[in-house]
Design a protein around this motif. Structure first.
Motif, mmCIF file in Angstrom:
data_model
loop_
_atom_site.group_PDB
_atom_site.id
_atom_site.type_symbol
_atom_site.label_atom_id
_atom_site.label_comp_id
_atom_site.label_asym_id
_atom_site.label_seq_id
_atom_site.Cartn_x
_atom_site.Cartn_y
_atom_site.Cartn_z
ATOM 1 N N LYS A 50 -5.561 -4.825 2.846
ATOM 2 C CA LYS A 50 -4.633 -3.689 2.842
ATOM 3 C C LYS A 50 -3.793 -3.665 4.116
ATOM 4 C CE LYS A 50 -4.575 1.294 2.086
ATOM 5 N NZ LYS A 50 -5.417 2.465 1.798
ATOM 6 N N PRO A 53 0.798 -1.231 0.000
ATOM 7 C CA PRO A 53 0.000 0.000 0.000
ATOM 8 C C PRO A 53 0.831 1.283 0.000
ATOM 9 C CG PRO A 53 -0.834 -1.524 1.637
ATOM 10 C CD PRO A 53 0.440 -2.099 1.116
ATOM 11 N N TRP A 102 -4.692 0.699 -4.499
ATOM 12 C CA TRP A 102 -5.611 0.597 -3.361
ATOM 13 C C TRP A 102 -6.739 1.610 -3.466
ATOM 14 C CZ3 TRP A 102 -5.464 -3.646 -0.605
ATOM 15 C CH2 TRP A 102 -4.311 -4.421 -0.670
ATOM 16 N N PRO A 157 -0.157 3.236 -3.920
ATOM 17 C CA PRO A 157 -1.436 3.708 -3.358
ATOM 18 C C PRO A 157 -2.534 3.836 -4.407
ATOM 19 C CG PRO A 157 0.117 5.515 -3.518
ATOM 20 C CD PRO A 157 0.873 4.259 -3.849
#
Length: 110
Positions: free
Chosen positions: A65, A35, A42, A39
């Motif tokens: 996550k 993560p 996610w 990013p």
């Protein structure tokens, strides 16, 4: 490349209405996606769950996550230990804490 391929196939599955398959592709890609480093993956999965999922699937995404963030932290810690010590690091079995003796104690990862 596998992450990009999974995201591309997930977009294809969303386009033809196969939400469960798209979710499975996100889950698979999450297994090798940190993560902190990716990013945007996610955020994309988060947006997907907000639009297509329910509370349970959103929780599963958050759990994945957290797990991947913990795995990345542990990996970084092990790499630092190997670099500092210059030798072999004794590591416990997955999901267990090594107390220095001959015992392992079970712990919950995340």
């Amino acid at each position: 490349g596998a992450r990009a391929m999974c995201v591309g196939f997930a977009d294809l599955e969303i386009g033809i209405g196969e939400v469960a398959r798209a979710r499975a592709l996100h889950v698979y890609a999450a297994a090798f996606t940190d993560p902190e480093v990716y990013p945007e993956f996610w955020k994309r999965w988060n947006d997907f769950e907000v639009q297509q999922g329910d509370e349970g699937t959103f929780r599963e995404m958050l759990r994945a996550k957290r797990t991947m963030a913990a795995v990345a932290r542990d990996g970084a810690r092990a790499r630092r230990a190997i670099g500092a010590g210059g030798g072999v690091v004794e590591r416990p079995c997955a999901g267990q804490r090594y107390d220095g003796a001959q015992q392992c104690k079970r712990i919950r990862l995340v």
